[in-house]
Design a protein around this motif. Structure first.
Motif, PDB file in Angstrom:
ATOM      1  N   PRO A 241       0.827  -1.199   0.000  1.00 44.86           N
ATOM      2  CA  PRO A 241       0.000   0.000   0.000  1.00 44.86           C
ATOM      3  C   PRO A 241       0.865   1.254   0.000  1.00 44.86           C
ATOM      4  O   PRO A 241       1.877   1.326   0.676  1.00 44.86           O
ATOM      5  CB  PRO A 241      -0.795  -0.118   1.308  1.00 44.86           C
ATOM      6  CG  PRO A 241      -0.797  -1.572   1.625  1.00 44.86           C
ATOM      7  CD  PRO A 241       0.503  -2.105   1.080  1.00 44.86           C
TER       8      PRO A 241
ATOM      9  N   GLU B 173      -7.119  -7.290 -11.447  1.00 50.74           N
ATOM     10  CA  GLU B 173      -7.611  -6.249 -10.546  1.00 50.74           C
ATOM     11  C   GLU B 173      -6.492  -5.268 -10.233  1.00 50.74           C
ATOM     12  O   GLU B 173      -5.329  -5.658 -10.167  1.00 50.74           O
ATOM     13  CB  GLU B 173      -8.115  -6.852  -9.227  1.00 50.74           C
ATOM     14  CG  GLU B 173      -9.256  -7.820  -9.383  1.00 50.74           C
ATOM     15  CD  GLU B 173     -10.563  -7.158  -9.771  1.00 50.74           C
ATOM     16  OE1 GLU B 173     -10.626  -5.917  -9.957  1.00 50.74           O
ATOM     17  OE2 GLU B 173     -11.558  -7.889  -9.913  1.00 50.74           O
TER      18      GLU B 173
ATOM     19  N   CYS C 172      -5.763  -1.934  -7.408  1.00 51.79           N
ATOM     20  CA  CYS C 172      -6.252  -1.146  -6.281  1.00 51.79           C
ATOM     21  C   CYS C 172      -6.124   0.343  -6.574  1.00 51.79           C
ATOM     22  O   CYS C 172      -5.127   0.771  -7.168  1.00 51.79           O
ATOM     23  CB  CYS C 172      -5.431  -1.431  -5.021  1.00 51.79           C
ATOM     24  SG  CYS C 172      -5.713  -3.046  -4.311  1.00 51.79           S
TER      25      CYS C 172
ATOM     26  N   CYS D 177      -6.261   2.579  -1.431  1.00 53.34           N
ATOM     27  CA  CYS D 177      -6.668   1.281  -0.877  1.00 53.34           C
ATOM     28  C   CYS D 177      -5.526   0.648  -0.087  1.00 53.34           C
ATOM     29  O   CYS D 177      -4.410   0.500  -0.584  1.00 53.34           O
ATOM     30  CB  CYS D 177      -7.100   0.333  -1.986  1.00 53.34           C
ATOM     31  SG  CYS D 177      -7.597  -1.309  -1.384  1.00 53.34           S
TER      32      CYS D 177
ATOM     33  N   HIS E  96      -6.498  -7.742   0.728  1.00 47.63           N
ATOM     34  CA  HIS E  96      -7.074  -8.563  -0.336  1.00 47.63           C
ATOM     35  C   HIS E  96      -6.606 -10.015  -0.282  1.00 47.63           C
ATOM     36  O   HIS E  96      -6.559 -10.695  -1.309  1.00 47.63           O
ATOM     37  CB  HIS E  96      -6.786  -7.970  -1.729  1.00 47.63           C
ATOM     38  CG  HIS E  96      -7.434  -6.648  -1.962  1.00 47.63           C
ATOM     39  ND1 HIS E  96      -8.798  -6.486  -2.005  1.00 47.63           N
ATOM     40  CD2 HIS E  96      -6.901  -5.420  -2.164  1.00 47.63           C
ATOM     41  CE1 HIS E  96      -9.078  -5.223  -2.234  1.00 47.63           C
ATOM     42  NE2 HIS E  96      -7.952  -4.548  -2.318  1.00 47.63           N
TER      43      HIS E  96
ATOM     44  N   HIS F 278     -12.627  -2.319  -2.099  1.00 44.33           N
ATOM     45  CA  HIS F 278     -11.409  -1.565  -1.806  1.00 44.33           C
ATOM     46  C   HIS F 278     -11.691  -0.670  -0.610  1.00 44.33           C
ATOM     47  O   HIS F 278     -12.748  -0.022  -0.546  1.00 44.33           O
ATOM     48  CB  HIS F 278     -10.990  -0.711  -3.008  1.00 44.33           C
ATOM     49  CG  HIS F 278     -10.574  -1.513  -4.196  1.00 44.33           C
ATOM     50  ND1 HIS F 278      -9.435  -2.289  -4.202  1.00 44.33           N
ATOM     51  CD2 HIS F 278     -11.144  -1.658  -5.417  1.00 44.33           C
ATOM     52  CE1 HIS F 278      -9.319  -2.878  -5.383  1.00 44.33           C
ATOM     53  NE2 HIS F 278     -10.346  -2.513  -6.138  1.00 44.33           N
TER      54      HIS F 278
END
Length: 164
Positions: free
Chosen positions: A24, A43, A45, A49, A53, A66
């Motif tokens: 992140p 996918e 983010c 976010c 996950h 998210h």
């Protein structure tokens, strides 16, 4: 000088699932997600976010959510479940808020980023847009002003107590 007390947290074992690529805050995280019923989708983010996950490596398409970090005030309350005397306490989250998006939701309010506000544990106000969140903030500001007036009245009541 008072002695400092050090609290040690237990070591949490590393998760066994493979998290999305990158961490992140370091840019987009992407991963291939297997969809129940067949197929897969890549996918990514949003930059805000921070959800791990770890359980999103596969599932129904609309299971993906998210989340930004949750922020809440914590009020120390008597923990009556710990005994009848109420001497134990627990910090309860109130006014928890975070940004969320359910990208595959059929609800148009949830398929774009929204504010998720939980006034108290277990109670969600639904998907709030910026104007609605502003309304909640205004209500809370007005309530805090009222609480400040009550505090002033309480101080006066304590000072007069027994002399009335």
């Amino acid at each position: 000088m008072a002695d400092a007390t050090v609290s040690h947290q237990p070591v949490v074992p590393a998760p066994t699932a493979t998290p999305p690529v990158s961490s992140p805050g370091s840019g987009p995280r992407t991963w291939v997600r297997k969809i129940h019923g067949g197929g897969q989708v890549t996918e990514s983010c949003p930059s805000w976010c921070t959800a791990a996950h770890l359980n999103d490596q596969g599932g129904l398409l609309d299971d993906l959510v998210h989340l930004s970090p949750e922020v809440s005030a914590r009020l120390v309350m008597p923990d009556w479940s710990a005994g009848v005397d109420g001497q134990q306490t627990v910090a309860m989250p109130v006014l928890a808020v975070r940004i969320q998006v359910d990208p595959y939701s059929e609800d148009p309010r949830r398929s774009v980023p929204f504010a998720s506000v939980w006034p108290w544990e277990g109670e969600d106000m639904g998907a709030l847009d910026p104007e609605e969140l502003g309304g909640v903030i205004g209500q809370m500001e007005a309530h805090l002003d009222y609480m400040r007036r009550v505090r002033t009245q309480l101080e006066a009541a304590i000072a007069r107590y027994g002399r009335d």
